[in-house]
Design a protein around this motif. Sequence first.
Motif, PDB file in Angstrom:
ATOM      1  N   GLN A 194      -7.063  -1.275  16.727  1.00 56.24           N
ATOM      2  CA  GLN A 194      -8.120  -1.787  15.857  1.00 56.24           C
ATOM      3  C   GLN A 194      -7.747  -1.847  14.381  1.00 56.24           C
ATOM      4  OE1 GLN A 194     -12.242  -0.239  16.922  1.00 56.24           O
ATOM      5  NE2 GLN A 194     -10.963   1.449  17.668  1.00 56.24           N
ATOM      6  N   GLY A 195      -6.797  -1.016  13.948  1.00 58.55           N
ATOM      7  CA  GLY A 195      -6.557  -0.851  12.531  1.00 58.55           C
ATOM      8  C   GLY A 195      -5.349  -1.598  12.015  1.00 58.55           C
ATOM      9  N   GLY A 196      -4.849  -1.122  10.880  1.00 60.67           N
ATOM     10  CA  GLY A 196      -3.696  -1.745  10.240  1.00 60.67           C
ATOM     11  C   GLY A 196      -4.096  -2.642   9.097  1.00 60.67           C
ATOM     12  N   PRO A 197      -3.215  -2.819   8.129  1.00 57.14           N
ATOM     13  CA  PRO A 197      -3.558  -3.598   6.926  1.00 57.14           C
ATOM     14  C   PRO A 197      -3.811  -5.078   7.186  1.00 57.14           C
ATOM     15  CG  PRO A 197      -1.238  -2.952   6.920  1.00 57.14           C
ATOM     16  CD  PRO A 197      -1.883  -2.192   8.028  1.00 57.14           C
ATOM     17  N   ILE A 198      -3.106  -5.677   8.142  1.00 52.00           N
ATOM     18  CA  ILE A 198      -3.329  -7.113   8.394  1.00 52.00           C
ATOM     19  C   ILE A 198      -4.735  -7.333   8.940  1.00 52.00           C
ATOM     20  CG2 ILE A 198      -2.634  -9.100   9.786  1.00 52.00           C
ATOM     21  CD1 ILE A 198      -0.740  -8.517   7.487  1.00 52.00           C
ATOM     22  N   ARG A 199      -5.159  -6.497   9.879  1.00 51.31           N
ATOM     23  CA  ARG A 199      -6.496  -6.661  10.450  1.00 51.31           C
ATOM     24  C   ARG A 199      -7.587  -6.162   9.508  1.00 51.31           C
ATOM     25  NH1 ARG A 199      -5.734  -4.188  15.079  1.00 51.31           N
ATOM     26  NH2 ARG A 199      -5.478  -5.990  16.445  1.00 51.31           N
ATOM     27  N   GLU A 200      -7.283  -5.137   8.712  1.00 49.13           N
ATOM     28  CA  GLU A 200      -8.301  -4.520   7.868  1.00 49.13           C
ATOM     29  C   GLU A 200      -8.438  -5.225   6.514  1.00 49.13           C
ATOM     30  OE1 GLU A 200     -11.151  -1.795   6.348  1.00 49.13           O
ATOM     31  OE2 GLU A 200     -10.567  -2.425   8.360  1.00 49.13           O
ATOM     32  N   GLN A 228      -9.732   7.665   5.670  1.00 48.11           N
ATOM     33  CA  GLN A 228      -9.194   8.439   6.784  1.00 48.11           C
ATOM     34  C   GLN A 228     -10.211   8.483   7.927  1.00 48.11           C
ATOM     35  OE1 GLN A 228      -5.976   9.750   6.608  1.00 48.11           O
ATOM     36  NE2 GLN A 228      -5.909   8.574   4.715  1.00 48.11           N
ATOM     37  N   ASN A 229      -9.847   7.898   9.050  1.00 47.50           N
ATOM     38  CA  ASN A 229     -10.686   7.964  10.252  1.00 47.50           C
ATOM     39  C   ASN A 229      -9.791   7.797  11.474  1.00 47.50           C
ATOM     40  OD1 ASN A 229     -10.462   5.091  10.945  1.00 47.50           O
ATOM     41  ND2 ASN A 229     -11.776   4.722   9.171  1.00 47.50           N
ATOM     42  N   PRO A 230     -10.315   8.020  12.669  1.00 50.09           N
ATOM     43  CA  PRO A 230      -9.452   8.037  13.854  1.00 50.09           C
ATOM     44  C   PRO A 230      -8.846   6.693  14.246  1.00 50.09           C
ATOM     45  CG  PRO A 230     -11.520   9.229  14.244  1.00 50.09           C
ATOM     46  CD  PRO A 230     -11.685   8.473  12.960  1.00 50.09           C
ATOM     47  N   TRP A 231      -9.366   5.579  13.721  1.00 49.47           N
ATOM     48  CA  TRP A 231      -8.923   4.279  14.226  1.00 49.47           C
ATOM     49  C   TRP A 231      -8.195   3.405  13.209  1.00 49.47           C
ATOM     50  CZ3 TRP A 231     -10.825  -0.060  11.819  1.00 49.47           C
ATOM     51  CH2 TRP A 231     -12.004   0.097  11.066  1.00 49.47           C
ATOM     52  N   ILE A 232      -8.365   3.636  11.925  1.00 52.68           N
ATOM     53  CA  ILE A 232      -7.854   2.697  10.925  1.00 52.68           C
ATOM     54  C   ILE A 232      -6.328   2.646  10.905  1.00 52.68           C
ATOM     55  CG2 ILE A 232      -7.724   4.265   8.957  1.00 52.68           C
ATOM     56  CD1 ILE A 232      -9.192   0.725   8.900  1.00 52.68           C
ATOM     57  N   PHE A 251       0.845  -1.186   0.000  1.00 52.98           N
ATOM     58  CA  PHE A 251       0.000   0.000   0.000  1.00 52.98           C
ATOM     59  C   PHE A 251       0.885   1.242   0.000  1.00 52.98           C
ATOM     60  CE2 PHE A 251      -2.396  -3.374   2.091  1.00 52.98           C
ATOM     61  CZ  PHE A 251      -3.536  -3.392   1.298  1.00 52.98           C
ATOM     62  N   PRO A 252       0.773   2.094  -1.024  1.00 51.42           N
ATOM     63  CA  PRO A 252       1.605   3.294  -1.064  1.00 51.42           C
ATOM     64  C   PRO A 252       1.287   4.267   0.057  1.00 51.42           C
ATOM     65  CG  PRO A 252      -0.055   3.329  -2.799  1.00 51.42           C
ATOM     66  CD  PRO A 252      -0.090   1.964  -2.198  1.00 51.42           C
ATOM     67  N   GLN A 253       0.090   4.157   0.617  1.00 54.69           N
ATOM     68  CA  GLN A 253      -0.326   5.008   1.718  1.00 54.69           C
ATOM     69  C   GLN A 253      -1.222   4.211   2.646  1.00 54.69           C
ATOM     70  OE1 GLN A 253      -2.698   8.319   0.456  1.00 54.69           O
ATOM     71  NE2 GLN A 253      -3.187   9.007   2.517  1.00 54.69           N
ATOM     72  N   TRP A 254      -0.938   4.313   3.946  1.00 54.93           N
ATOM     73  CA  TRP A 254      -1.854   3.727   4.939  1.00 54.93           C
ATOM     74  C   TRP A 254      -1.999   4.687   6.105  1.00 54.93           C
ATOM     75  CZ3 TRP A 254      -4.741  -0.606   4.368  1.00 54.93           C
ATOM     76  CH2 TRP A 254      -5.574  -0.915   5.445  1.00 54.93           C
ATOM     77  N   PRO A 255      -3.258   5.031   6.441  1.00 52.21           N
ATOM     78  CA  PRO A 255      -4.509   4.628   5.815  1.00 52.21           C
ATOM     79  C   PRO A 255      -4.621   5.130   4.373  1.00 52.21           C
ATOM     80  CG  PRO A 255      -4.905   5.542   8.003  1.00 52.21           C
ATOM     81  CD  PRO A 255      -3.486   5.842   7.657  1.00 52.21           C
TER      82      PRO A 255
END
Length: 334
Positions: free
Chosen positions: A173-179, A164-168, A155-159
């Motif tokens: 709660q967030g991150g690419p593995i979980r999301e 764009q939100n407070p938790w991703i 991912f070139p950008q995360w989030p």
Amino acid sequence: MTNSVRVGVIGLGAIGLNLLRAFAANAEVQVTAVCDVDAALVETTARPFAASAWTDHRRMLDEVDLDLVYVAVPPRHHHAIALDVIAAGRHILCEKPLALTLSEAQDMQRAAQEMGVVHALNLPLHGDSGIETFHRLVQNGGLGALRRAELNLVFPQWPRGWQQNPWIGGREQGGPIREVGPHLLHVILSTLGPVARVWAHTEYPANDPDACEMAALGTLELANGLLVVVSCLTNVPRPEQVSLTVYGSTGTAGLVNWATPVAALGQAPLESVPVERAQEAAGTRLVRALVERVRGTASESDLVDFTMGVRIQAVLEAWEGSSFAGTWVDVVQA
């Protein structure tokens, strides 16, 4: 039965609003109530649908006749809200991952089964014609003996810009593995079989203890012995890549760009494989399946239920446990 399926939506973030539009586009659905902690957003969203607007989901459940409730809040709120929905006897669709922990996911699965309600997880790749084609390529034996699989997430950008939100971007709660992981874990579990144990290494930003992973590398060992190597990398100057490749002794099959099937025999280059039926928007497909299940006219295979959600959650929990412990961690089998 000709009455509309009355739907309530809890959580009006980007994903919740997107699927709300899919509900509204189905002539057999009535968007009856919407709920969010943002009162202004709720009022604005409810008005075009002549739906009631709520900031308290419990009051909504108590005061509105609903057939199905879609829970689209951040993951740490899934457990409490889903149990309220189930206790009210409503059918339920929940965002992924199913919960924040495996024990919470198991609670939700058990409650839904005991209440006898329809329970489903929003995994848009389910029923996708490209995914179905990939599944057939792997399962029909044309690849020979399966040797190895690779899952690559870049991912070139995360989030991501639209997310764009407070938790991703947070570690809780967030991150690419979980999301993103649940989408591909569902494909792996459905196509290749259960995961027996996990080894994982995760890299976090050194200067932000609350930030999610910026890179991860790991291995899923399946119950049949096949290894799936997982590589995840964010914030690099490359286009987004979500791909899954399965190597066999005589051929190779894969998915590129999430759900485009590719294949090759021998040493030939990978080429796109035609899908056997026309693509359909994931939201349209999901809403139709939900309507049919609520009315008792569809099979269970048309939806991803909480049992698969628990299986995915067990892999995620083993991944996180391995990242912390630095050792292989067994996956709890649902």
